[in-house]
Enzyme design. Sequence first.
Site, mmCIF file in Angstrom:
data_model
loop_
_atom_site.group_PDB
_atom_site.id
_atom_site.type_symbol
_atom_site.label_atom_id
_atom_site.label_comp_id
_atom_site.label_asym_id
_atom_site.label_seq_id
_atom_site.Cartn_x
_atom_site.Cartn_y
_atom_site.Cartn_z
ATOM 1 N N HIS A 217 13.982 58.287 41.180
ATOM 2 C CA HIS A 217 13.503 56.917 41.331
ATOM 3 C C HIS A 217 12.090 56.805 40.782
ATOM 4 C CE1 HIS A 217 16.751 54.834 43.253
ATOM 5 N NE2 HIS A 217 16.862 55.728 44.226
ATOM 6 N N ASP B 73 9.529 51.512 36.921
ATOM 7 C CA ASP B 73 10.594 50.517 36.803
ATOM 8 C C ASP B 73 10.180 49.347 35.916
ATOM 9 O OD1 ASP B 73 12.162 52.033 38.437
ATOM 10 O OD2 ASP B 73 12.269 50.596 40.080
#
Length: 370
Positions: free
Chosen positions: A138, A168
């Site tokens: 992540h 992200d």
Amino acid sequence: MSQPLTGVKVLDFSTLLPGPLCSLLLAEAGAEVIKFERPGQGDEMRSYEPKVDDDSANFVLLNRGKLSVAIDLKSPEALSQLLPLIREADVLIEQFRPGVMDRLGLGYAALAEVNPRLVYCSITGFGQHGPRASEAAHDLNYVAASGMLSLTAGNDGAPVLPPALIADIAGGTYPAMINILLALRQRDQTGRGVHLDVAMADNLFTFQYWGLGNGALGDWPAPASGLVTGGTPRYQVYRTADGAFLAAAPLEDKFWDNFVALVGQDANALAKMSPHRAIEAVAAAIALHPVAYWEDRFAGQDVCTSRVVSLEEARHEPHFQARGLFDRSVTTAAGGTLPALPVPVDAAFRRPDRSAASPALGAHNQLLNR
């Protein structure tokens, strides 16, 4: 005027943040975005807290103005149902691990045979190839793997959690958007699409340009040592007498001289100290007075210094209000309303309707039958 992406059809197979935020930017610039979700559950982001009606606030903000189709991509008939949409699509965004779309019959090579003009954007953590391509990870993992997290370490040597999902958005969403637009421009010239390999970890190195430059000359950065990582009194966060904080960034001499004079320090004396001692001297001076004193003292001066405020305070700050950042809204399928997420698409290019809806799961399944 029509928007720059009017007539562009985007098929979005992504979930959570990087891909959905990218398709939001495309939708705000006029593209038609069709979001494909799992039947019954939908995008995992729908389940997050807090909720606005049936969906999470996160989902509502990220999916303004999109269409939702619920489809089981593993079902035998999925590919045949999707083919008509694929033939007329301009852009496809996917965020699975490498190889997943191929196994579903939706890989680039297969779809390019159906639609050679398709711009196919794959967003992953470590890219489509390489030793770590299939590694589960992540945002925090990509920030760690790129060397960025190590530079956040404080005096105890422990890195601190970044306050934003840097990989992200900065490593995934924005590069995807940039490359999709470049690919559409190239398609105008060649008539052919392309497979875009957007690797979030790769793109974090761009943000460390100064460290890479220094490292190439044998001076790799370390925590609390670089120009923008705590190694100078000119780029620091200082605590005031009442426990508030000031972010001081008077890097250039003209700003530094103003700042030092207003703080009551001597620039020549500070220049003769080690960086650590100079930081301590400035910190001691700032700690003598409350934040209101320093705000008043710095008002109208070129010192590149700001009070550290909360997100709530920033949201209601008069400057951002005057800029109209939160003038648009998004509605849920049940009629609830939130201020729309500010996005880096110029007002000249954004959709004219100031309110748009976030779709209910499968609300546009009729698109599979046309």
